[in-house]
Design a protein around this motif. Structure first.
Motif, short mmCIF file in Angstrom:
data_model
loop_
_atom_site.label_atom_id
_atom_site.label_comp_id
_atom_site.label_asym_id
_atom_site.label_seq_id
_atom_site.Cartn_x
_atom_site.Cartn_y
_atom_site.Cartn_z
N MET A 1 -5.13 -0.31 -7.47
CA MET A 1 -6.37 -1.03 -7.21
C MET A 1 -6.72 -1.98 -8.34
O MET A 1 -7.81 -2.56 -8.37
N ASN A 2 -5.82 -2.14 -9.30
CA ASN A 2 -6.08 -3.03 -10.44
C ASN A 2 -5.03 -4.13 -10.54
O ASN A 2 -4.72 -4.61 -11.62
N LYS A 3 -4.49 -4.52 -9.40
CA LYS A 3 -3.50 -5.59 -9.41
C LYS A 3 -4.15 -6.91 -9.84
O LYS A 3 -5.34 -7.13 -9.61
N VAL A 4 -3.35 -7.77 -10.46
CA VAL A 4 -3.85 -9.07 -10.92
C VAL A 4 -2.99 -10.17 -10.32
O VAL A 4 -2.02 -10.64 -10.93
N PRO A 5 -3.29 -10.61 -9.10
CA PRO A 5 -2.50 -11.67 -8.46
C PRO A 5 -2.56 -12.96 -9.27
O PRO A 5 -3.52 -13.22 -10.00
N LEU A 6 -1.52 -13.79 -9.12
CA LEU A 6 -1.36 -14.96 -9.97
C LEU A 6 -1.85 -16.26 -9.34
O LEU A 6 -1.99 -17.26 -10.04
N ASP A 7 -2.08 -16.28 -8.04
CA ASP A 7 -2.52 -17.52 -7.39
C ASP A 7 -3.61 -17.20 -6.37
O ASP A 7 -3.91 -16.05 -6.10
N GLU A 8 -4.21 -18.26 -5.82
CA GLU A 8 -5.34 -18.07 -4.91
C GLU A 8 -4.93 -17.33 -3.64
O GLU A 8 -5.70 -16.52 -3.11
N TYR A 9 -3.72 -17.60 -3.15
CA TYR A 9 -3.23 -16.90 -1.96
C TYR A 9 -3.21 -15.39 -2.20
O TYR A 9 -3.74 -14.60 -1.41
N GLY A 10 -2.60 -14.99 -3.31
CA GLY A 10 -2.52 -13.57 -3.63
C GLY A 10 -3.87 -12.95 -3.90
O GLY A 10 -4.14 -11.81 -3.52
N LYS A 11 -4.74 -13.71 -4.57
CA LYS A 11 -6.09 -13.19 -4.87
C LYS A 11 -6.88 -12.93 -3.60
O LYS A 11 -7.59 -11.93 -3.50
N ASP A 12 -6.77 -13.84 -2.61
CA ASP A 12 -7.48 -13.64 -1.35
C ASP A 12 -6.92 -12.44 -0.60
O ASP A 12 -7.68 -11.66 -0.01
N PHE B 1 -5.44 -9.81 -1.90
CA PHE B 1 -5.85 -8.59 -2.60
C PHE B 1 -7.33 -8.30 -2.38
O PHE B 1 -7.73 -7.14 -2.22
N ALA B 2 -8.16 -9.34 -2.35
CA ALA B 2 -9.58 -9.14 -2.09
C ALA B 2 -9.79 -8.50 -0.72
O ALA B 2 -10.64 -7.61 -0.55
N SER B 3 -9.02 -8.92 0.27
CA SER B 3 -9.12 -8.32 1.60
C SER B 3 -8.65 -6.87 1.58
O SER B 3 -9.25 -6.00 2.23
N GLU B 4 -7.58 -6.59 0.84
CA GLU B 4 -7.11 -5.21 0.70
C GLU B 4 -8.23 -4.32 0.14
O GLU B 4 -8.50 -3.23 0.68
N MET B 5 -8.84 -4.76 -0.94
CA MET B 5 -9.89 -3.99 -1.59
C MET B 5 -11.07 -3.76 -0.66
O MET B 5 -11.63 -2.67 -0.57
N TYR B 6 -11.45 -4.82 0.04
CA TYR B 6 -12.59 -4.74 0.97
C TYR B 6 -12.30 -3.74 2.09
O TYR B 6 -13.15 -2.89 2.42
N LEU B 7 -11.10 -3.81 2.67
CA LEU B 7 -10.76 -2.91 3.77
C LEU B 7 -10.67 -1.46 3.31
O LEU B 7 -11.11 -0.54 4.02
N LYS B 8 -10.15 -1.24 2.13
CA LYS B 8 -10.08 0.13 1.61
C LYS B 8 -11.48 0.70 1.35
O LYS B 8 -11.74 1.88 1.61
N GLU B 9 -12.36 -0.15 0.85
CA GLU B 9 -13.73 0.29 0.63
C GLU B 9 -14.44 0.59 1.95
O GLU B 9 -15.18 1.57 2.07
N GLU B 10 -14.19 -0.24 2.95
CA GLU B 10 -14.78 0.00 4.27
C GLU B 10 -14.25 1.30 4.88
O GLU B 10 -14.99 2.03 5.53
N TYR B 11 -12.99 1.58 4.65
CA TYR B 11 -12.43 2.84 5.14
C TYR B 11 -13.06 4.02 4.41
O TYR B 11 -13.46 5.02 5.03
N ARG B 12 -13.16 3.90 3.07
CA ARG B 12 -13.69 5.01 2.27
C ARG B 12 -15.15 5.29 2.58
O ARG B 12 -15.55 6.45 2.73
N LYS B 13 -15.93 4.24 2.72
CA LYS B 13 -17.38 4.43 2.92
C LYS B 13 -17.77 4.66 4.37
O LYS B 13 -18.67 5.45 4.67
N ASN B 14 -17.09 3.93 5.27
CA ASN B 14 -17.54 3.92 6.67
C ASN B 14 -16.49 4.38 7.67
O ASN B 14 -16.75 4.36 8.87
N GLY B 15 -15.33 4.79 7.18
CA GLY B 15 -14.29 5.22 8.09
C GLY B 15 -13.70 4.11 8.93
O GLY B 15 -13.16 4.35 10.01
#
Length: 319
Positions: free
Chosen positions: A120-131, A133-147
């Motif tokens: 959960m601490n990946k550091v993507p190098l370009d905007e494509y990768g950053k976007d 990874f941001a979606s990955e983090m958001y979806l994992k948080e939605e799963y953790r909090k709201n199933g």
């Protein structure tokens, strides 16, 4: 069950839509134009095709939901805001599984190998990768909090017949492949030890398919979609010389000198972002949880793509 595949006739959908049909799903393929799959399959006659452009449709998510899918496979989502809008639309529906296509580009530079897909601490190098990874983090948080019923799949460099693959320079120039086909000497950057991750589109589709059929263990998880092995630039170039029946003629240049030799600034940047993320992947989690069994090795995938170049006249071979 009904599955909607967004980007259904692209690199992954070409294989995934027929897989879904053969597994008893009602399938809708969404594309933004009248594109055709890379390979034909009799199952396409049972796929409903819908033309819908996410970037031009203000209520794209609502239109997808109006198709009453049980499953949504989102293969062409490159923006965290689009992910958020899709999640909010799904929350008001009966969708039981949302599969998001991320990318190996969500990983930054390798530190400890193999890459940790659950980091959960990946550091993507370009905007494509950053976007991505941001979606990955958001979806994992939605799963953790709201199933929220999300699964994340991270493909490597999708390859195979019909499209342009990453070459031994880590870019898409045809020059290096043609030079190898002609038996000429080529130069690789550094010592040619950077790593490329070719994976056949069929095997990426297989990871998505198996995540659907193994839903109970795939929810909230991230999976790599990779071949069993990866290949160095040097190994790749050597293999292509052998493919074309020549003795390898490979020299090595420092990065700046190599960029002058390559001669195309845009392609050098392409190379940079591919090789700076060199690393290896493990697919043990995919085998254990999803019963994933890659059909193609990376070398088989490369050979199919190169033969496709020859068949389409993109690379000429002296007889």
């Amino acid at each position: 069950m009904k599955a909607v595949v967004i980007g259904g006739k692209g690199h992954i959908g070409t294989y995934l839509c027929p897989m879904l049909v053969k597994n008893g799903f009602e399938v809708v393929s969404i594309t933004r134009g009248n594109s055709q799959p890379y390979e034909d399959d009799y199952a396409w006659k049972d796929v409903e095709s819908v033309f819908l452009d996410r970037n031009k449709c203000s209520n794209f998510e609502e239109q997808v939901i109006s198709m009453n899918p049980d499953i949504i496979i989102d293969l062409v989502n490159f923006n965290i805001e689009d992910t958020k809008k899709m999640v909010e639309a799904i929350k008001k529906s009966n969708v039981s599984h949302y599969l998001y296509c991320s990318s190996c580009w969500a990983h930054g530079m390798a530190e400890i190998l193999p890459f940790n897909k659950d980091d959960m601490n990946k550091v993507p190098l370009d905007e494509y990768g950053k976007d991505k990874f941001a979606s990955e983090m958001y979806l994992k948080e939605e799963y953790r909090k709201n199933g929220f019923p999300a699964t994340i799949v991270m493909p490597g460099q999708i390859s195979g017949p019909g499209w342009t693959i990453i070459n031994p320079w880590g870019n898409t120039s045809m020059r290096v492949i043609q030079d190898i086909a002609d038996g000429k000497e080529i130069a690789l950057p550094n010592f040619g030890m950077e790593i490329i991750h070719h994976v056949h589109g069929y095997d990426v589709a297989q990871v998505f398919m198996n995540a659907i059929t193994h839903r109970n263990v795939s929810l909230g998880e991230s999976f790599d979609a990779e071949a069993e092995n990866s290949i160095t630039l040097y190994g790749y170039a050597k293999h292509l010389y052998e493919f074309f029946g020549h003795e390898p003629k490979i020299k090595f240049l420092g990065w700046n000198e190599w960029c002058e030799y390559e001669g195309n600034k845009e392609e050098c940047e392409h190379t940079y972002y591919h090789i700076i993320r060199s690393g290896t992947f493990s697919i043990e989690k995919e085998k254990r949880l999803l019963e994933y069994k890659p059909k193609y090795t990376n070398l088989e995938t490369i050979d199919l793509a190169i033969q496709s170049y020859i068949d389409r006249g993109l690379i000429s071979v002296k007889r």
